[in-house]
Design an enzyme around this catalytic site. Structure first.
Site, mmCIF file in Angstrom:
data_model
loop_
_atom_site.group_PDB
_atom_site.id
_atom_site.type_symbol
_atom_site.label_atom_id
_atom_site.label_comp_id
_atom_site.label_asym_id
_atom_site.label_seq_id
_atom_site.Cartn_x
_atom_site.Cartn_y
_atom_site.Cartn_z
ATOM 1 C CD GLU A 43 -2.198 1.379 2.914
ATOM 2 O OE1 GLU A 43 -2.523 2.504 3.342
ATOM 3 O OE2 GLU A 43 -2.299 0.334 3.575
ATOM 4 C CE LYS A 133 -7.111 2.036 7.622
ATOM 5 N NZ LYS A 133 -6.157 2.976 7.003
#
Length: 214
Positions: A43, A133
């Site tokens: 990411e 998340k």
């Protein structure tokens, strides 16, 4: 690579490397070491200078799908679209932004959104977030995932923030589908010790495997 394949590969690996760097060059070197260690999900956060260009470069480098490149710290749909056009294969936001989720679903790009409460977890699921998340993870601990999975056994949760080698297996054992790891994985970049990123990456992969066996 279609959406279901991207999600499966992320979950199968179980580790998402959160890359925050001071320069594009540093970000590229971190990503290289993560890939070498077998972390398939990298990411690139939009706090990295020139994040879009970094994503574009990595998308070319790993065009055969060896590594799945994502964009993180995405605060709005405009940034998400920029990242997708640059080659991002999944989008991660620090909190739920419905316009961003809508855009990702429109183009069938996996989306992970941040949540801190059971209410926010449910809202994420209602909006079509693929993986939720839990952020910041250090405020919860693995027990929180186990508690959430009681009433919401179908919730796909991934802690980010506060995940380290001491608790990585515990997060997975508690029911996390993956873990997001940032500075505890990439801190060697600050001193130019990129080899340590590779070595630490191997340990996180092993921690996930261990957590799934326990």
């Amino acid at each position: 690579m279609d959406k279901s394949t991207v999600l499966k590969r992320i979950v199968d690996c179980g580790v998402v490397a959160v890359v925050r760097a001071e320069t594009p060059e540093q970000a590229l070197k971190i990503a290289e070491q993560c890939a070498k260690a077998g972390i398939v999900a990298v990411e690139i956060t939009y706090t990295v200078p020139g994040a879009g260009d970094v994503i574009k470069e990595l998308a070319k480098t790993y065009k055969n799908g060896e590594v799945i490149i994502g964009a993180g710290t995405v605060l709005d749909a405009e940034t998400a679209r920029d990242a997708i056009l640059a080659g991002a294969q999944y989008i991660i936001t620090p909190c739920l932004n419905k316009d961003t989720v809508t855009l990702c679903n429109r183009y069938q790009i996996p989306c992970m959104a941040g949540a801190m409460t059971v209410k926010e977890v449910v809202e994420c699921m209602e909006c079509g977030v693929d993986i939720i998340k839990l952020f910041p993870g250090e405020l919860f601990g693995p027990a929180f995932i186990k508690a959430v999975k009681g009433p919401l056994p179908h919730a796909k949760l991934m802690p980010t923030g506060g995940v380290n080698l001491d608790n990585a297996a515990d997060w997975i054992k508690a029911g996390a589908v993956a873990i997001g790891v940032g500075s505890n994985l990439t801190k060697g970049a600050k001193t130019g010790d990129y080899d340590s990123i590779y070595e630490t990456g191997l340990k996180y992969i092993e921690a996930v495997r261990r957590g799934r066996k326990e």
